[in-house]
Motif scaffolding. Structure first.
Motif: not given
Length: 303
Positions: A88-94
């Motif tokens: 979920v955190l990595i989704q926030l990167l894009h």
């Protein structure tokens, strides 16, 4: 409705009814953190809040709260990982542009860096969810703070095993890190220096030589002329590891260092006011530039 679901619903309603009241949303999250609710349940609530794209302020509060949790202990960090926070955190990167996109983005990057820095297993979780694919573009972000956070993520991965370090190479990140060495502010240059030092310390001979061939030596040595003692010490530390790793090829590396005026800078640092720096500079000269020992001593004699 379970207590877990009820807490999520309450936070979502608050974010929906008072989107302009940033403090109210944050206060509700802080109240949750300070409540008697078991930490595992709190983490699950925060992860669920992260998944909700309709409430950017709630997502921001949740990602910052998770950052507070992961900084305290490896056990708490592992609970965050086990709750499924990493993808979920990595989704926030894009994530799509929004009113608080840069704040979400910055907090998410710092969390990913903290999580990866805890263990090789966590590094692998970060890699398996594709974090590296989003970092090259983010290293061109107009905000220095975000570029700095990206480099910290890379530094956290570079302390892993050689396979994980190779993933950094494969993503084409090293030349972009070198650019931060040349052009970044001091706060961004520091983690960039640690990326280089970590590769030299934990990487294979082939990886260190690949880093040299990609052009690390000139921008690395240029930082020896800066005024920040911590940065100078870190660069010397990294150069020493590069030369150690070079082994029988250390003379070739020494020629590269001399060719970009790095040797002249190291010589001058032998008389630096910081004893740790001057001692390490003398060590490098003594072990890898023996032909310059006499000259260096003469240069230090009073006229």
């Amino acid at each position: 409705m379970s207590e877990h679901s009820q807490k999520i619903k309450e936070l979502q309603l608050l974010a929906s009814s008072q989107p302009e009241k940033k403090f109210a949303v944050f206060q509700a999250v802080w109240n949750l953190l300070s409540s008697d609710t078991p930490l595992s349940d709190i983490i699950q609530v925060l992860v669920e809040c992260l998944k909700n794209q309709n409430h950017p302020m709630l997502r921001l509060a949740a990602v910052i709260a998770l950052g507070d949790i992961v900084k305290f202990s490896p056990d708490q960090t592992q609970q965050v990982v086990d709750a499924g926070a990493v993808p979920v955190l990595i989704q926030l990167l894009h994530s799509p542009a929004g009113s608080v996109r840069d704040e979400i983005l910055l907090a998410a990057l710092l969390n990913v860096a903290k999580i990866a820095g805890m263990s090789e297993a966590n590094i692998q979780v970060v890699l398996s969810h594709g974090a590296l694919s989003y970092l090259p573009a983010l290293l061109s972000h107009p905000k220095e703070a975000i570029r700095e956070a990206v480099v910290w993520v890379i530094a956290s991965i570079a302390i892993g095993n050689q396979s994980q370090i190779q993933a950094v190479f494969n993503a084409g990140l090293l030349p972009k890190v070198f650019k931060q060495l040349r052009e970044g502010e001091l706060e961004t240059q520091m983690p960039a220096v640690w990326v280089i030092s970590d590769v030299a310390l934990y990487g294979s001979h082939q990886q260190v030589f690949a880093m040299i061939s990609e052009g690390v030596i000139p921008p690395f040595c240029a930082l020896l002329a800066c005024q920040d003692t911590t940065l100078i010490d870190s660069v010397l530390y990294g150069l020493n590891h590069i030369l150690e790793m070079a082994g029988e090829h250390s003379k070739t590396v020494a020629i590269f260092i001399e060719g970009c005026e790095g040797l002249a800078k190291i010589k001058s640092l032998q008389s630096h006011g910081n004893e740790k720096i001057s001692r390490l500079a003398r060590k490098i000269i003594h072990e890898y530039f023996p032909d310059h020992i006499h000259t260096s001593r003469n240069q230090q004699q009073p006229q």
